[in-house]
Design a protein around this motif. Structure first.
Motif, mmCIF file in Angstrom:
data_model
loop_
_atom_site.group_PDB
_atom_site.id
_atom_site.type_symbol
_atom_site.label_atom_id
_atom_site.label_comp_id
_atom_site.label_asym_id
_atom_site.label_seq_id
_atom_site.Cartn_x
_atom_site.Cartn_y
_atom_site.Cartn_z
ATOM 1 N N THR A 41 3.464 3.138 2.081
ATOM 2 C CA THR A 41 4.002 4.157 1.178
ATOM 3 C C THR A 41 2.875 4.956 0.532
ATOM 4 O OG1 THR A 41 5.947 2.806 0.695
ATOM 5 C CG2 THR A 41 5.397 4.531 -0.888
ATOM 6 N N ALA A 42 1.877 4.246 0.007
ATOM 7 C CA ALA A 42 0.768 4.915 -0.669
ATOM 8 C C ALA A 42 -0.041 5.762 0.299
ATOM 9 C CB ALA A 42 -0.129 3.879 -1.343
ATOM 10 N N GLY A 43 -0.308 5.210 1.478
ATOM 11 C CA GLY A 43 -1.101 5.942 2.451
ATOM 12 C C GLY A 43 -0.412 7.197 2.933
ATOM 13 N N GLU A 44 0.900 7.113 3.167
ATOM 14 C CA GLU A 44 1.648 8.283 3.628
ATOM 15 C C GLU A 44 1.631 9.382 2.568
ATOM 16 O OE1 GLU A 44 4.690 11.108 4.290
ATOM 17 O OE2 GLU A 44 4.777 9.669 2.638
ATOM 18 N N GLN A 45 1.792 8.991 1.304
ATOM 19 C CA GLN A 45 1.783 9.981 0.231
ATOM 20 C C GLN A 45 0.396 10.606 0.064
ATOM 21 O OE1 GLN A 45 3.076 8.497 -3.577
ATOM 22 N NE2 GLN A 45 2.847 10.478 -4.599
ATOM 23 N N SER B 51 3.847 -2.966 3.230
ATOM 24 C CA SER B 51 4.881 -2.008 2.829
ATOM 25 C C SER B 51 4.371 -1.057 1.754
ATOM 26 C CB SER B 51 6.111 -2.771 2.332
ATOM 27 O OG SER B 51 7.101 -1.870 1.880
ATOM 28 N N LEU B 52 3.751 -1.616 0.726
ATOM 29 C CA LEU B 52 3.196 -0.776 -0.343
ATOM 30 C C LEU B 52 2.087 0.125 0.175
ATOM 31 C CD1 LEU B 52 2.950 -3.061 -3.510
ATOM 32 C CD2 LEU B 52 4.036 -0.812 -3.388
ATOM 33 N N LYS C 42 -0.906 -8.177 -3.723
ATOM 34 C CA LYS C 42 -0.021 -8.912 -2.832
ATOM 35 C C LYS C 42 -0.814 -9.551 -1.682
ATOM 36 C CE LYS C 42 4.414 -6.619 -3.658
ATOM 37 N NZ LYS C 42 5.086 -7.874 -4.077
ATOM 38 N N LEU C 43 -1.818 -8.843 -1.191
ATOM 39 C CA LEU C 43 -2.643 -9.392 -0.124
ATOM 40 C C LEU C 43 -3.366 -10.644 -0.608
ATOM 41 C CD1 LEU C 43 -3.515 -8.871 2.803
ATOM 42 C CD2 LEU C 43 -5.437 -7.545 1.915
ATOM 43 N N ALA C 44 -3.884 -10.598 -1.828
ATOM 44 C CA ALA C 44 -4.567 -11.761 -2.398
ATOM 45 C C ALA C 44 -3.618 -12.934 -2.578
ATOM 46 C CB ALA C 44 -5.198 -11.392 -3.741
ATOM 47 N N GLN C 45 -2.345 -12.633 -2.815
ATOM 48 C CA GLN C 45 -1.347 -13.686 -3.010
ATOM 49 C C GLN C 45 -0.757 -14.182 -1.689
ATOM 50 O OE1 GLN C 45 1.058 -11.272 -5.644
ATOM 51 N NE2 GLN C 45 0.362 -12.392 -7.463
ATOM 52 N N GLY C 46 -1.252 -13.641 -0.571
ATOM 53 C CA GLY C 46 -0.794 -14.088 0.738
ATOM 54 C C GLY C 46 0.445 -13.381 1.252
ATOM 55 N N PHE D 36 -3.438 -0.702 -5.711
ATOM 56 C CA PHE D 36 -3.836 -1.924 -6.407
ATOM 57 C C PHE D 36 -2.796 -3.021 -6.201
ATOM 58 C CE2 PHE D 36 -3.275 -4.828 -9.908
ATOM 59 C CZ PHE D 36 -4.504 -5.469 -9.888
ATOM 60 N N LEU D 37 -1.516 -2.681 -6.367
ATOM 61 C CA LEU D 37 -0.465 -3.684 -6.220
ATOM 62 C C LEU D 37 -0.417 -4.227 -4.797
ATOM 63 C CD1 LEU D 37 2.267 -1.970 -8.415
ATOM 64 C CD2 LEU D 37 1.045 -4.097 -8.938
#
Length: 338
Positions: free
Chosen positions: A143-147, A139-140, A128-132, A123-124
């Motif tokens: 991390t999430a995808g690897e986990q 980066s986030l 960040k994507l929506a905020q450009g 979600f975060l």
């Protein structure tokens, strides 16, 4: 056992049955004072309200979870913060969305061997994507995808692939977007890639099949997302009337919940469609709010350049003339008289 039955129904997409079972579990938990099951069943009901596009009721139910979780809150309250983060995001309160997302992540990290922290990180990343901030989002997401992959969190993998598709499209990397969209069964992501490839007819076929499934199963949220993309696909086909009609239908369905980002995240092509639908009298007050939100996004959108969607044909003088009194809050009757 009742809660587990509810969750099983939810995983199978049987939302009505899940709702009944969650209500049964909640009643049983309240009767014996089982706080954890009370919280988990209430979370389940809140998620169902959210997926039914009843965002105000969902937010109220998530807040009930926070009351049950106490102060300091039990870690299981992470689900309520994540739900409130998603709702705040849809209402375009990005500050509140970020706060709830971070609180959810903090609590989720206290629960070992679950995928809840991954959900908060995804979600975060989307925020960040929506905020450009594509770098921060990437980066986030990494991390999430690897986990998720390392720990085989199968329920999170479609969300990982969906966000990977969105990030790749934002960067203009069609090869990466295609690979991500086809790594999981995600019809909406696949349709986005088809649109980006200029294959609007293929996108409409994909979307028609998925919309039929969503309507048959009563998935209100997926139906709404599908209709948004259908409107964009019709516009890409040059079928302006169909695009505007669909947009008007989406506006009518989305207004009670107060969706904003559902439209704004689609960029200036959707802004033009909302303006055209409003010029024909579709939800004028709601459309005016959305157009104001689109306008506030323009400075950020200007910096996205390469991957931004191109503007469609400008509004006509008559459409602009009609939009002015809409923005002033005049009723359809008053506009007609003028």
């Amino acid at each position: 056992a009742r809660w587990s039955l509810a969750y099983a129904h939810l995983l199978q997409g049987e939302r009505a049955a899940a709702g009944r079972a969650f209500a049964d579990a909640l009643a049983a938990a309240e009767a014996i004072g089982h706080t954890i099951i009370q919280i988990m069943a209430t979370l389940g009901l809140a998620a169902l309200h959210e997926s039914d596009n009843r965002l105000h009721l969902a937010a109220e139910t998530y807040r009930r979870v926070l009351e049950l979780a106490g102060d300091p809150p039990l870690p299981v309250a992470c689900g309520a913060h994540l739900g409130l983060a998603r709702i705040s995001y849809q209402w375009n309160d990005l500050a509140a969305a970020g706060q709830h997302g971070q609180q959810g992540l903090h609590l989720a990290r206290q629960i070992p061997n679950t995928d809840r922290a991954v959900g908060c990180e995804l979600f975060l990343a989307r925020l960040k994507l929506a905020q450009g901030d594509t770098t921060g989002a990437a980066s986030l997401l990494a991390t999430a995808g690897e986990q998720a992959r390392r720990q085989s969190f199968a329920l999170q993998l479609p969300d990982v692939a969906d966000l990977e598709t969105s990030l790749a499209l934002r960067r203009g990397d069609l090869d990466a977007a295609t690979k991500a969209a086809h790594s999981q069964d995600i019809p909406l992501s696949r349709a986005r890639v088809e649109l980006a490839q200029g294959q609007a007819a293929a996108a409409l076929t994909t979307l028609a099949t998925y919309r039929q499934q969503a309507e048959a199963r009563g998935w209100a949220d997926e139906r709404l997302k599908t209709m948004i993309l259908q409107a964009l696909a019709h516009q890409a086909q040059g079928e302006r009337e169909a695009a505007v009609r669909l947009t008007a239908g989406v506006l009518a369905l989305a207004e009670p919940a107060g969706f904003v980002r559902l439209f704004v995240d689609e960029g200036q092509t959707m802004a033009s469609l909302v303006a055209r639908a409003a010029a024909r009298g579709a939800t004028p007050a709601y459309a005016a709010r959305l157009l104001a939100a689109f306008a506030a996004e323009e400075p950020a959108a200007a910096g996205k350049a390469a991957s931004a969607q191109p503007l469609i044909e400008p509004l006509s003088d008559r459409e602009l003339e009609v939009l002015q009194p809409i923005a002033q809050g005049m009723s359809n009757q008053e506009i007609g008289e003028r």
